[in-house]
Design a protein around this motif. Structure first.
Motif, PDB file in Angstrom:
ATOM      1  N   ILE A  37     -19.100  -0.062 -24.235  1.00 26.74           N
ATOM      2  CA  ILE A  37     -18.449   0.075 -22.918  1.00 26.74           C
ATOM      3  C   ILE A  37     -17.062   0.716 -23.075  1.00 26.74           C
ATOM      4  CG2 ILE A  37     -17.425  -1.237 -21.001  1.00 26.74           C
ATOM      5  CD1 ILE A  37     -19.780  -3.210 -21.239  1.00 26.74           C
ATOM      6  N   ASP A  40     -17.340   4.363 -23.776  1.00 30.21           N
ATOM      7  CA  ASP A  40     -17.754   5.083 -22.573  1.00 30.21           C
ATOM      8  C   ASP A  40     -16.561   5.298 -21.626  1.00 30.21           C
ATOM      9  OD1 ASP A  40     -19.517   6.335 -20.889  1.00 30.21           O
ATOM     10  OD2 ASP A  40     -20.235   4.477 -19.945  1.00 30.21           O
ATOM     11  N   VAL A  41     -15.777   4.246 -21.429  1.00 25.47           N
ATOM     12  CA  VAL A  41     -14.617   4.365 -20.520  1.00 25.47           C
ATOM     13  C   VAL A  41     -13.590   5.348 -21.099  1.00 25.47           C
ATOM     14  CG1 VAL A  41     -12.669   3.116 -19.469  1.00 25.47           C
ATOM     15  CG2 VAL A  41     -14.954   2.080 -19.497  1.00 25.47           C
ATOM     16  N   ALA A  48     -17.175   6.355 -15.686  1.00 20.76           N
ATOM     17  CA  ALA A  48     -17.798   5.250 -16.410  1.00 20.76           C
ATOM     18  C   ALA A  48     -17.494   3.921 -15.730  1.00 20.76           C
ATOM     19  CB  ALA A  48     -17.299   5.231 -17.860  1.00 20.76           C
ATOM     20  N   VAL A  49     -16.233   3.735 -15.335  1.00 23.43           N
ATOM     21  CA  VAL A  49     -15.846   2.475 -14.690  1.00 23.43           C
ATOM     22  C   VAL A  49     -16.652   2.285 -13.398  1.00 23.43           C
ATOM     23  CG1 VAL A  49     -13.941   1.254 -13.549  1.00 23.43           C
ATOM     24  CG2 VAL A  49     -13.516   2.486 -15.687  1.00 23.43           C
ATOM     25  N   LEU A  52     -20.358   1.422 -14.218  1.00 22.31           N
ATOM     26  CA  LEU A  52     -20.508   0.055 -14.746  1.00 22.31           C
ATOM     27  C   LEU A  52     -20.277  -0.990 -13.649  1.00 22.31           C
ATOM     28  CD1 LEU A  52     -18.712   0.787 -18.123  1.00 22.31           C
ATOM     29  CD2 LEU A  52     -21.076  -0.049 -17.918  1.00 22.31           C
ATOM     30  N   GLN A 191     -15.137  -3.145 -19.025  1.00 20.31           N
ATOM     31  CA  GLN A 191     -14.735  -1.829 -18.508  1.00 20.31           C
ATOM     32  C   GLN A 191     -13.326  -1.878 -17.901  1.00 20.31           C
ATOM     33  OE1 GLN A 191     -17.399  -3.562 -17.665  1.00 20.31           O
ATOM     34  NE2 GLN A 191     -17.713  -3.710 -15.469  1.00 20.31           N
TER      35      GLN A 191
END
Ligand code: HSO
Ligand code: ZN
Length: 433
Positions: A37, A40-41, A48-49, A52, A191
């Motif tokens: 996570i 990804d952020v 991404a945020v 998620l 996230q």
């Protein structure tokens, strides 16, 4: 069943050791998921945020709606009844006054050789506060985290709080407003921690993150530590009550249940030198467990981790308490001040029968974010000190350099760091010219 121990029994030490080392928390291993996570952020920021948040909180956001707007805040806060607002304001005022006294002072002094030494405290520029969603979304914890930051002088304070299905807690928002929080984002989980630590297109990065959270949040805080500062990783709540003859068993029982109701893994312990009080408290706990709203949680905590320990005298009680190093320690005894002198390891002490721990949770003034899991042996509760840092100051004069410079040169040569030595020598030679 809770354990009943007697400190004079031959097997006591083994039983007490077992109590001390009982593992109360099964933290699931979510580290790999959290690592993914965060990555990804860092790579995709807002996108991404937002993805998620849609997945975990069932909430569709855009970069524009990540943050609560002033209008939304006002509409939600307007729902808070007056008596709750007044209680929060009283709490905030008292917490602010208490923490204002914690502000450390700068120091500087001049040595006889003319050197000036000292230090200076400056606040962290930006801090982020995690507020859990759901059941454990406590407005009081917002005050306890945000007020010390603002008292310290933190300029930008951002909150992240998940709002599953869009459900926001108006009291949390009001607490944030009263505490002077600058930005509030409706995001949570790993996230949100990643967004605070590394920043996204819409969320500027912070320097320090505090606040409690679930296993994902704890793992994320551990992972971003170093990039940003973090507070402690809080474990389940604990209370230790030391009681003597003549105390009200019902009050003590309720105090113990007040922490048991937080979490099935919470721990409540009574240490007493009075067998009758031990029996009466145990009976009172069982009685309250029949009706308490959160009896399922409190009952599980009491059954699995509760304990009553009988000791020959209060000196023994203090010694055992210091070995436990409890988060909260209540001294429900006739002379609490005398007993408090003997306490060396505890997050917070509550003196006398008129000081239920719940006062400290809300309105006493001291912080309720405290060291758990015996970490009061080496650490303290959250304070203004968590939001400031100390810069040291040194100013030499020619005379001071002449006095202490040669020793620096000697040490530099012994460490084979030539430029270090020369930087001092160049000045000393200049003085000798
Ligand atoms: N006793 C908890 C804090 C808390 N109590 C929040 C009520 N609300 C941990 O020290
Ligand atoms: Zn509490």
């Amino acid at each position: 069943m809770p354990v009943f121990l007697n400190a004079t029994d031959p097997g006591f030490e083994t039983q007490f050791q077992a109590l001390l080392s009982a593992k109360r928390e099964d933290s699931p291993d979510v580290d790999d998921i959290v690592a993914g996570i965060i990555k990804d952020v860092r790579a995709r920021g807002d996108a991404a945020v937002i993805e998620l948040t849609a997945k975990f909180d069932r909430l569709e956001l855009t970069p524009e709606t990540l943050r609560f707007s002033p209008q939304e805040m006002a509409d939600l806060i307007a729902q808070v009844p007056d008596h709750e607002r007044a209680a929060l304001e009283l709490a905030a005022e008292r917490i602010r006054a208490y923490h204002a006294r914690q502000m450390p002072e700068d120091q500087s002094w001049v040595e006889p050789n003319g050197a000036t030494l000292g230090w200076r405290w400056t606040p962290v520029s930006a801090a982020g506060l995690y507020v859990p969603g759901g059941l454990a979304s406590y407005p009081s914890s917002v005050l306890m985290n945000a007020i010390p930051a603002k008292v310290a002088g933190v300029e930008r304070l951002a909150i992240v709080v998940p709002t599953p299905d869009g459900q926001a807690n108006p009291l949390v928002l009001l607490a944030a407003q009263i505490a002077g929080v600058d930005e509030i984002y409706r995001i949570g989980g790993a996230q949100a921690i990643a967004a605070l630590a590394y920043g996204t297109e819409t969320i500027a990065p912070v320097d320090k993150i505090t606040g409690p959270g679930n296993a994902f949040v704890a793992a994320a805080k551990r992972r971003v530590f170093g990039k940003v500062g973090i507070d402690m990783i809080a474990g389940p709540s604990e209370i230790l009550v030391i009681g003597d003859a003549g105390q009200n068993p019902d009050w003590i029982a309720l105090d113990m249940l007040s922490q048991a109701e937080h979490d099935e893994s919470a721990q409540s312990i009574l240490i007493t030198d009075d067998g009758d009080l031990a029996k009466a408290v145990s009976a009172a706990i069982e009685r309250h467990l029949e009706t308490l709203e959160r009896r399922a949680i409190a009952g599980a905590s009491w059954r699995d981790f509760g304990a009553i320990i009988l000791v020959p005298d209060l000196d023994h009680a203090a010694a055992l308490s210091n070995r436990i190093a409890p988060e909260h320690l209540e001294l429900c005894v006739n002379d609490p001040d005398a007993l408090a002198e003997k306490i060396t390891h505890a997050g917070a002490i509550f003196l006398g029968a008129w000081t239920p721990e719940a006062i400290g949770d809300y309105v006493g003034g001291p912080n309720h974010v405290l060291p758990t899991a015996r970490s009061a042996r080496f650490s303290s509760g959250l304070s203004v000190m968590d939001f400031v840092k100390r810069t040291t100051l040194a100013k030499m004069t020619p005379e001071a350099l002449r006095a202490i410079g040669p020793a620096a040169e000697t040490l530099a040569i012994s460490e084979s760091l030539e430029a270090h030595g020369l930087s001092v020598r160049a000045r000393l030679d200049h003085l000798n010219d």
